[in-house]
Design an enzyme around this catalytic site. Structure first.
Site, PDB file in Angstrom:
ATOM      1  N   ASN A  42       4.133   0.545  -7.536  1.00  0.00           N
ATOM      2  CA  ASN A  42       5.037   1.271  -8.233  1.00  0.00           C
ATOM      3  C   ASN A  42       6.416   0.943  -7.659  1.00  0.00           C
ATOM      4  O   ASN A  42       7.201   1.679  -8.307  1.00  0.00           O
ATOM      5  CB  ASN A  42       4.784   2.677  -8.605  1.00  0.00           C
ATOM      6  CG  ASN A  42       4.760   3.350  -6.900  1.00  0.00           C
ATOM      7  OD1 ASN A  42       5.189   2.811  -5.665  1.00  0.00           O
ATOM      8  ND2 ASN A  42       4.536   4.559  -6.564  1.00  0.00           N
TER       9      ASN A  42
ATOM     10  N   HIS B 180       7.514   1.141  -4.628  1.00  0.00           N
ATOM     11  CA  HIS B 180       7.890   2.166  -3.552  1.00  0.00           C
ATOM     12  C   HIS B 180       8.397   0.932  -2.452  1.00  0.00           C
ATOM     13  O   HIS B 180       7.715   0.044  -2.165  1.00  0.00           O
ATOM     14  CB  HIS B 180       7.009   3.227  -3.233  1.00  0.00           C
ATOM     15  CG  HIS B 180       5.579   2.681  -2.548  1.00  0.00           C
ATOM     16  ND1 HIS B 180       4.392   3.516  -2.866  1.00  0.00           N
ATOM     17  CD2 HIS B 180       5.411   1.795  -1.623  1.00  0.00           C
ATOM     18  CE1 HIS B 180       3.451   2.891  -2.014  1.00  0.00           C
ATOM     19  NE2 HIS B 180       3.925   1.910  -1.387  1.00  0.00           N
TER      20      HIS B 180
ATOM     21  N   ASP C  28       6.835   5.160   8.233  1.00  0.00           N
ATOM     22  CA  ASP C  28       5.996   6.238   7.612  1.00  0.00           C
ATOM     23  C   ASP C  28       4.870   6.712   8.577  1.00  0.00           C
ATOM     24  O   ASP C  28       4.429   5.887   9.235  1.00  0.00           O
ATOM     25  CB  ASP C  28       5.921   6.155   6.116  1.00  0.00           C
ATOM     26  CG  ASP C  28       5.545   4.540   5.949  1.00  0.00           C
ATOM     27  OD1 ASP C  28       4.815   4.120   6.831  1.00  0.00           O
ATOM     28  OD2 ASP C  28       5.653   4.286   4.581  1.00  0.00           O
TER      29      ASP C  28
HETATM   30  C1  F6R Z   1       3.615   1.054   4.861  1.00  0.00           C
HETATM   31  C2  F6R Z   1       4.495   1.469   3.767  1.00  0.00           C
HETATM   32  C3  F6R Z   1       4.187   0.810   2.280  1.00  0.00           C
HETATM   33  C4  F6R Z   1       3.357  -0.287   2.096  1.00  0.00           C
HETATM   34  C5  F6R Z   1       3.184  -0.593   0.379  1.00  0.00           C
HETATM   35  C6  F6R Z   1       2.453  -2.174   0.247  1.00  0.00           C
HETATM   36  O1  F6R Z   1       3.953   1.300   6.066  1.00  0.00           O
HETATM   37  O2  F6R Z   1       5.702   1.660   3.894  1.00  0.00           O
HETATM   38  O3  F6R Z   1       5.529   1.061   1.497  1.00  0.00           O
HETATM   39  O4  F6R Z   1       4.224  -1.443   2.531  1.00  0.00           O
HETATM   40  O5  F6R Z   1       2.458   0.543   0.124  1.00  0.00           O
HETATM   41  O6  F6R Z   1       1.320  -1.918   1.024  1.00  0.00           O
HETATM   42  P1  F6R Z   1       0.232  -3.170   1.129  1.00  0.00           P
HETATM   43  O7  F6R Z   1       0.896  -3.827   1.926  1.00  0.00           O
HETATM   44  O8  F6R Z   1      -0.949  -2.671   1.845  1.00  0.00           O
HETATM   45  O9  F6R Z   1       0.076  -3.452  -0.171  1.00  0.00           O
END
Ligand code: F6R
Length: 242
Positions: free
Chosen positions: A136, A138, A67
């Site tokens: 959440n 994602h 992303d």
């Molecule tokens: C990042 C991404 C997000 C993160 C998620 C967790 O490229 O796609 O899905 O993996 O928000 O973020 P952290 O690891 O910072 O808790």
């Protein structure tokens, strides 16, 4: 989905970093799906140390990131391109021309989606996809919604994601939109490895593994994939039944 609970993020970083390095030793031109955020940092540290020690070379590897923010200059300190350069690409022997990103500043999100999809296809598909998980549920920036999206698309970030990531934006407001691989594209990866650490992820981990498979928890879709392995620390795994 198979999962392991390891003592801390460094143990997870070693284990998952080794998975990537082992793959690249077996297949020098492996196609890696990469993520940003806090979770991958120990993984990237392991890949860097293996490369510095001469135990692996990323010279022929191709990468695709999950992303990228919209409406943020590519060179901004918080763009995911900058993150990848600082945390991995500038510290290993990868060819920067083999590193691919969605263009968050594209004028036509549908053309950009198709461009990225075709690049991944031409590379032969993603061999190993790295994922974190949002509070959440994602994955990538597939926020809870009514449908699983297949191809890359432009998404409005939810207040939960904006709250979690705003801490990184000290000069400008955090972007409200991003381009992300869809859940369908993530599931086309041949193997997937997901990392979750810390108690803030415990609800999402439980919903992913024990809740229903629903786009309200995008990570739950991973249970439909035959080759997913997850690594949790004890805090992230704390609410699991066993
Ligand atoms: C990042 C991404 C997000 C993160 C998620 C967790 O490229 O796609 O899905 O993996 O928000 O973020 P952290 O690891 O910072 O808790």
């Amino acid at each position: 989905m198979k999962y392991y609970v390891l003592p801390d993020e460094n143990a997870i970083g070693q284990a998952v970093g080794n998975l990537f390095c082992d793959l690249v030793r077996q297949k020098a031109n492996a196609v890696l799906g990469l993520a940003t955020g806090a979770s991958p940092l120990p993984v990237y540290a392991r890949m860097i140390s293996q490369c510095e020690a001469g135990e692996v070379s990323f010279r022929d590897v191709r990468t695709f990131n999950l992303d990228e923010y919209c409406d943020l200059p590519q060179a901004h300190k918080n763009s995911y391109r900058t993150y990848m350069r600082q945390e991995l690409f500038d510290k290993i022997d990868i060819n920067s021309q083999n590193t691919h990103f969605l263009d968050g500043n594209c004028s036509d999100e549908f053309a950009e989606s198709e461009r990225f999809r075709q690049y991944v296809k031409a590379a032969g598909g993603i061999d190993l996809q790295l994922l974190g998980i949002g509070r959440n549920g994602h994955i990538g920036f597939n926020e809870p919604s009514e449908n699983f999206t297949q191809e890359p698309f432009k998404v409005a970030l939810t207040p939960s994601t904006i709250a979690a990531n705003s801490i990184y934006f000290d000069d400008i407001p955090m972007p409200k939109y991003a381009m992300t691989m869809g859940v369908g594209m993530i599931l086309r990866a041949k193997q997937i490895v997901l990392i979750a650490t810390g108690s803030a992820k415990a609800d999402a981990v439980k919903a992913m593994l024990e809740g229903e498979i629903t786009p309200r928890c995008p990570a739950s879709a991973l249970r439909q994939h035959p080759h997913v392995v997850a690594y949790f620390d004890p805090s992230a795994a704390a609410l699991l039944r066993k």
